[in-house]
Design a protein around this motif. Sequence first.
Motif, mmCIF file in Angstrom:
data_model
loop_
_atom_site.group_PDB
_atom_site.id
_atom_site.type_symbol
_atom_site.label_atom_id
_atom_site.label_comp_id
_atom_site.label_asym_id
_atom_site.label_seq_id
_atom_site.Cartn_x
_atom_site.Cartn_y
_atom_site.Cartn_z
ATOM 1 N N GLY A 155 41.623 61.935 48.532
ATOM 2 C CA GLY A 155 41.064 63.328 48.413
ATOM 3 C C GLY A 155 41.554 64.365 49.232
ATOM 4 O O GLY A 155 42.891 64.337 49.337
ATOM 5 N N TRP A 156 40.772 64.899 50.104
ATOM 6 C CA TRP A 156 41.288 65.995 50.847
ATOM 7 C C TRP A 156 42.109 65.776 52.039
ATOM 8 O O TRP A 156 43.011 66.365 52.326
ATOM 9 C CB TRP A 156 39.846 66.772 51.359
ATOM 10 C CG TRP A 156 40.295 67.995 52.299
ATOM 11 C CD1 TRP A 156 40.839 68.945 52.259
ATOM 12 C CD2 TRP A 156 39.715 68.198 53.729
ATOM 13 N NE1 TRP A 156 40.977 70.011 53.126
ATOM 14 C CE2 TRP A 156 40.178 69.294 54.079
ATOM 15 C CE3 TRP A 156 39.066 67.384 54.519
ATOM 16 C CZ2 TRP A 156 39.997 69.807 55.500
ATOM 17 C CZ3 TRP A 156 38.621 67.821 55.755
ATOM 18 C CH2 TRP A 156 39.148 68.829 55.994
ATOM 19 N N ILE A 157 41.662 64.509 52.687
ATOM 20 C CA ILE A 157 42.176 64.276 53.895
ATOM 21 C C ILE A 157 43.593 63.168 53.489
ATOM 22 O O ILE A 157 44.583 63.356 53.947
ATOM 23 C CB ILE A 157 41.353 63.269 54.919
ATOM 24 C CG1 ILE A 157 40.469 64.281 55.511
ATOM 25 C CG2 ILE A 157 42.431 62.916 56.024
ATOM 26 C CD1 ILE A 157 39.244 63.657 56.401
ATOM 27 N N SER A 158 43.376 62.136 52.474
ATOM 28 C CA SER A 158 44.201 61.456 51.714
ATOM 29 C C SER A 158 45.243 60.875 52.771
ATOM 30 O O SER A 158 46.322 60.870 52.804
ATOM 31 C CB SER A 158 45.104 62.280 50.849
ATOM 32 O OG SER A 158 45.928 61.550 49.885
ATOM 33 N N VAL A 159 44.220 59.688 53.483
ATOM 34 C CA VAL A 159 45.181 59.096 54.402
ATOM 35 C C VAL A 159 45.315 57.525 53.799
ATOM 36 O O VAL A 159 45.856 56.631 54.592
ATOM 37 C CB VAL A 159 44.586 58.650 55.787
ATOM 38 C CG1 VAL A 159 44.582 59.950 56.502
ATOM 39 C CG2 VAL A 159 42.970 58.142 55.680
ATOM 40 N N GLY A 160 44.839 57.224 52.607
ATOM 41 C CA GLY A 160 45.122 55.880 51.860
ATOM 42 C C GLY A 160 44.046 54.711 52.498
ATOM 43 O O GLY A 160 43.210 55.218 53.287
ATOM 44 N N PHE A 161 44.487 53.700 51.972
ATOM 45 C CA PHE A 161 43.326 52.622 52.206
ATOM 46 C C PHE A 161 43.884 51.967 53.709
ATOM 47 O O PHE A 161 45.006 52.371 54.249
ATOM 48 C CB PHE A 161 43.649 51.353 51.207
ATOM 49 C CG PHE A 161 43.151 51.828 49.933
ATOM 50 C CD1 PHE A 161 41.790 51.896 49.240
ATOM 51 C CD2 PHE A 161 44.187 51.935 49.002
ATOM 52 C CE1 PHE A 161 41.588 52.098 48.109
ATOM 53 C CE2 PHE A 161 43.699 52.074 47.644
ATOM 54 C CZ PHE A 161 42.446 52.269 47.247
ATOM 55 N N GLY A 162 42.756 51.472 54.530
ATOM 56 C CA GLY A 162 42.843 50.997 55.461
ATOM 57 C C GLY A 162 41.810 50.469 56.277
ATOM 58 O O GLY A 162 40.634 50.674 56.051
ATOM 59 N N THR A 163 41.910 50.204 57.643
ATOM 60 C CA THR A 163 40.703 49.655 58.376
ATOM 61 C C THR A 163 39.988 50.954 58.951
ATOM 62 O O THR A 163 38.741 50.773 58.918
ATOM 63 C CB THR A 163 41.309 48.938 59.728
ATOM 64 O OG1 THR A 163 42.355 47.999 59.395
ATOM 65 C CG2 THR A 163 40.272 48.494 60.705
ATOM 66 N N PHE A 164 40.387 51.942 59.296
ATOM 67 C CA PHE A 164 39.787 53.316 59.753
ATOM 68 C C PHE A 164 38.716 53.798 58.753
ATOM 69 O O PHE A 164 37.691 53.828 59.056
ATOM 70 C CB PHE A 164 40.502 54.164 60.307
ATOM 71 C CG PHE A 164 39.900 55.454 60.827
ATOM 72 C CD1 PHE A 164 39.312 55.401 62.075
ATOM 73 C CD2 PHE A 164 40.130 56.481 60.160
ATOM 74 C CE1 PHE A 164 38.652 56.416 62.484
ATOM 75 C CE2 PHE A 164 39.105 57.832 60.532
ATOM 76 C CZ PHE A 164 38.456 57.671 61.932
ATOM 77 N N VAL A 165 39.413 53.891 57.572
ATOM 78 C CA VAL A 165 38.278 54.586 56.506
ATOM 79 C C VAL A 165 37.193 53.599 56.141
ATOM 80 O O VAL A 165 36.153 53.835 55.747
ATOM 81 C CB VAL A 165 39.229 54.970 55.126
ATOM 82 C CG1 VAL A 165 40.159 55.979 55.495
ATOM 83 C CG2 VAL A 165 40.035 53.732 54.597
ATOM 84 N N ALA A 166 37.624 52.198 56.183
ATOM 85 C CA ALA A 166 36.628 51.171 55.679
ATOM 86 C C ALA A 166 35.400 51.189 56.927
ATOM 87 O O ALA A 166 34.434 51.162 56.649
ATOM 88 C CB ALA A 166 37.017 49.827 55.937
ATOM 89 N N ALA A 167 35.956 51.450 58.099
ATOM 90 C CA ALA A 167 34.904 51.597 59.182
ATOM 91 C C ALA A 167 34.110 52.856 59.156
ATOM 92 O O ALA A 167 32.958 52.670 59.481
ATOM 93 C CB ALA A 167 35.758 51.528 60.656
ATOM 94 N N VAL A 168 34.621 53.893 58.659
ATOM 95 C CA VAL A 168 33.733 54.979 58.472
ATOM 96 C C VAL A 168 32.784 54.790 57.478
ATOM 97 O O VAL A 168 31.722 55.390 57.733
ATOM 98 C CB VAL A 168 34.693 56.257 58.150
ATOM 99 C CG1 VAL A 168 33.875 57.553 57.689
ATOM 100 C CG2 VAL A 168 35.548 56.639 59.199
#
Length: 301
Positions: A148-161
């Motif tokens: 979406g707006w930030i669009s950083v893709g899949f990964g560890t950080f977004v999962a932790a969020v």
Amino acid sequence: MTTLETPVPAGHRSLRQRAGNAGRRTTSDKVFNAVLTIAMVIAMVPLFVIIGYVTYRGIGVIGWDFFTLEEPPYRRAGGGYVAGFFGTLYIMGLAILMAVPLGIATAIYVVEYGQGKLAMAIRFFSDVMTGIPSIFVGLFVYGLMVSGWISVGFGTFVAAVAIAIIMLPIVTRSAEEMLKLVPDEWRNASYGLGAGKAQTILKTVLPAAAPGLITGSMLAIARGIGETAPLILTALGSVFIVTTLQGDPQAAVPLQIYNGARQPFEEGLNRAFGGALSLFVLVLIMVVAARIIGARANKRK
């Protein structure tokens, strides 16, 4: 020999006298205790069946290789979930750093400083967030950060969020209740000795509530470590060890269990049951440890 008895004042009944409905009340108490005991046993039967079946299917694959080797193709025997365990620890470590300090700080504000509408709003939204299905949290983070707006893709950080959002209201509400249990006399004594508000919170309130804060945090971690739905939309999954913080799909034990349970091969299914058993034991250890810490804290008090 005459026995002297203390006269009973007029209008009062001696405690030695048995009430007329005492027999009926005793019978009702026994009946309801029996009904509740039977209901508890019935409710525990599915739990023990599930635990027994998962143990029966998964105990055969548990071993050193299961925790140190990567997962092979589903039709092959052997291998393990080392990537999932590493990814789960990676994700949970980041989520703990996000959720626990913020949750405790929020609880401190609500209990020690918040007296107005903001504190009421925090309590309300914490209660609401506690009951939100985890898939909605995953969709929110996916729409905001993955594509979406930030669009950083899949990964560890977004999962932790995503996991931190699930843990945050649990930490906040449990920490709030623990801070409320600290007697006001302790705060007043600290103020009387010349300590300020911040010193009182840091050196009196938080140490007194520390066992309860640890217990609530561990229960929140136990809730977050088994989540699958948010990770499907944020971590995506992998069978290899991934050390990057963001940009590459990350593995997790719940994701490997989910993927292994969907395929038809026996070896892959057995590894999924082994992962479920490992996750169950880990959560059980954390819950029991939280209970022990809480019980010891109550004894000291």
